[in-house]
Design an enzyme around this catalytic site. Sequence first.
Site, PDB file in Angstrom:
ATOM      1  N   ASN A   1      -3.526  -6.907   8.614  1.00 56.22           N
ATOM      2  CA  ASN A   1      -4.371  -6.890   7.404  1.00 56.22           C
ATOM      3  C   ASN A   1      -4.270  -8.198   6.623  1.00 56.22           C
ATOM      4  OD1 ASN A   1      -2.831  -6.287   4.673  1.00 56.22           O
ATOM      5  ND2 ASN A   1      -1.707  -5.289   6.331  1.00 56.22           N
TER       6      ASN A   1
ATOM      7  N   SER B  69       1.027  -9.682  10.695  1.00 53.21           N
ATOM      8  CA  SER B  69       0.445  -8.612   9.868  1.00 53.21           C
ATOM      9  C   SER B  69      -1.075  -8.673   9.985  1.00 53.21           C
ATOM     10  CB  SER B  69       0.885  -8.809   8.407  1.00 53.21           C
ATOM     11  OG  SER B  69      -0.006  -8.157   7.543  1.00 53.21           O
TER      12      SER B  69
ATOM     13  N   HIS C 223      -1.057  -4.934  19.227  1.00 52.21           N
ATOM     14  CA  HIS C 223      -0.554  -4.562  17.897  1.00 52.21           C
ATOM     15  C   HIS C 223       0.145  -3.201  18.017  1.00 52.21           C
ATOM     16  CE1 HIS C 223      -0.526  -3.256  13.702  1.00 52.21           C
ATOM     17  NE2 HIS C 223      -0.620  -4.541  13.388  1.00 52.21           N
TER      18      HIS C 223
ATOM     19  N   GLU D 154       0.286  -0.653  16.166  1.00 53.50           N
ATOM     20  CA  GLU D 154      -0.552   0.517  15.842  1.00 53.50           C
ATOM     21  C   GLU D 154      -1.441   0.886  17.027  1.00 53.50           C
ATOM     22  OE1 GLU D 154      -2.976   0.358  12.234  1.00 53.50           O
ATOM     23  OE2 GLU D 154      -4.282   1.879  13.104  1.00 53.50           O
TER      24      GLU D 154
ATOM     25  N   HIS E  22       5.471  -5.117   8.620  1.00 52.51           N
ATOM     26  CA  HIS E  22       5.511  -6.510   9.054  1.00 52.51           C
ATOM     27  C   HIS E  22       5.841  -7.443   7.892  1.00 52.51           C
ATOM     28  CE1 HIS E  22       2.987  -5.603  12.862  1.00 52.51           C
ATOM     29  NE2 HIS E  22       4.265  -5.619  13.124  1.00 52.51           N
TER      30      HIS E  22
ATOM     31  N   CYS F  32       0.863  -1.184   0.000  1.00 51.47           N
ATOM     32  CA  CYS F  32       0.000   0.000   0.000  1.00 51.47           C
ATOM     33  C   CYS F  32       0.900   1.234   0.000  1.00 51.47           C
ATOM     34  CB  CYS F  32      -0.855  -0.009   1.258  1.00 51.47           C
ATOM     35  SG  CYS F  32       0.180   0.021   2.734  1.00 51.47           S
TER      36      CYS F  32
ATOM     37  N   THR G 277      -6.546   0.853  11.742  1.00 54.00           N
ATOM     38  CA  THR G 277      -6.740   1.003  10.290  1.00 54.00           C
ATOM     39  C   THR G 277      -6.815  -0.330   9.540  1.00 54.00           C
ATOM     40  OG1 THR G 277      -4.350   1.092  10.001  1.00 54.00           O
ATOM     41  CG2 THR G 277      -5.505   3.209  10.185  1.00 54.00           C
TER      42      THR G 277
ATOM     43  N   CYS H 282      -8.355   1.687   6.643  1.00 59.73           N
ATOM     44  CA  CYS H 282      -7.775   2.422   5.513  1.00 59.73           C
ATOM     45  C   CYS H 282      -8.221   1.841   4.164  1.00 59.73           C
ATOM     46  CB  CYS H 282      -6.260   2.431   5.631  1.00 59.73           C
ATOM     47  SG  CYS H 282      -5.517   0.879   5.148  1.00 59.73           S
TER      48      CYS H 282
ATOM     49  N   CYS I  10       2.389   5.913   8.906  1.00 60.26           N
ATOM     50  CA  CYS I  10       1.525   6.112   7.740  1.00 60.26           C
ATOM     51  C   CYS I  10       0.616   7.321   8.005  1.00 60.26           C
ATOM     52  CB  CYS I  10       0.683   4.861   7.500  1.00 60.26           C
ATOM     53  SG  CYS I  10      -0.515   5.116   6.172  1.00 60.26           S
TER      54      CYS I  10
HETATM   55 FE1  SF4 Z   1      -0.942   0.743   4.511  1.00 56.80          FE
HETATM   56 FE2  SF4 Z   1      -3.309   1.287   5.463  1.00 56.80          FE
HETATM   57 FE3  SF4 Z   1      -1.363   0.634   7.141  1.00 56.80          FE
HETATM   58 FE4  SF4 Z   1      -1.302   2.987   5.881  1.00 56.80          FE
HETATM   59  S1  SF4 Z   1      -2.813   2.345   7.361  1.00 56.80           S
HETATM   60  S2  SF4 Z   1       0.402   1.543   6.101  1.00 56.80           S
HETATM   61  S3  SF4 Z   1      -2.228   2.505   3.902  1.00 56.80           S
HETATM   62  S4  SF4 Z   1      -2.259  -0.697   5.563  1.00 56.80           S
END
Ligand code: SF4
Length: 323
Positions: free
Chosen positions: A240, A238, A139, A141, A56, A27, A180, A210, A111
């Site tokens: 996502n 990871s 996590h 984030e 990751h 991304c 996200t 996101c 990000c």
């Molecule tokens: Fe990628 Fe979305 Fe994570 Fe930003 S928030 S690094 S666009 S996966």
Amino acid sequence: MNAPLQTSDSSSAEPLNLLIAAPRGFCAGVDRAIEIVEKALERYGAPVYVRHEIVHNKYVVEGLKAKGAIFVKELDEVPTDAPVVFSAHGVPKAVPAEAERRNMVYVDATCPLVSKVHRQAERQIEKGRHIIFVGHAGHPEVIGTMGQVDQGQMTLVETVEDVAKLDFATEEPLAFLTQTTLSVDDTAEVIAALKARFPHIRGPKAEDICYATSNRQAAVKELAEDCDLLLVVGAPNSSNSLRLVEVAERLGTPGKLIQRATEIDPAWLEGVTTIGLTAGASAPEILVREVVDALAKLRPIRERTIKTTEERMVFKLPRQLTE
Ligand code: SF4
């Protein structure tokens, strides 16, 4: 452990339909974070320290290590006179504050879509609201976003059951924000539960999940039902990538998360006519092609890309690396 991938004469084997999801893989936030480390190495010279895995993905991390990046867990492992990059997942406010206190050169690769959530958190606190944050405990984030506010100003929930256990009065000023990289469907359920319990709760106009996370999930939904198996290239940490496996399984298609082609067990292909392939936002395309080549050694493949949308998102680099 999986059997090692055997190279065999695939020409006489049953053809395998291979549906490759698009969009998949890197991304804009991951592209930017990797470029930040590379540019920092050019500008400051090696070594450049990176706090946490920049993204990751082991392949990416090893590639940057070979160029002179040193990965550490915490800032106190970085010498004061060395440059340090903060990962794409974002960091608690205390981390750049500590780097400034020590007069360190640091580059923030958070990000911009994660930074947006950080700013929303600040605004909600300024308005006197307590924040319910929807995310996965532990996590990076989540640690970074929860670290934007003082302790006790944000409560983490992961599931609808967690919402039921919340101990706030209905009229209490509350707001919600989300990680996200969550499952679009699960998060919608958690938000619906929050709104049902706390009708006055405020939230972002558009969800915080996101574009890359939702586009990759939508692409999997498009092809999963036509596949007997979905392979997701991505790391076990990871978020996502894990969500992509879940999306397929929810549609009744078994999903396998693999980091590299060598993890493919040929037994997985028994009775499989159509296989789907995608990659999480931190997995490079070279690893997707490696999987395609490995499958082609096992069975003759008929490859087709299933494209659900075009992504044109590009994020600017921090000014300190471009001026
Ligand atoms: Fe990628 Fe979305 Fe994570 Fe930003 S928030 S690094 S666009 S996966």
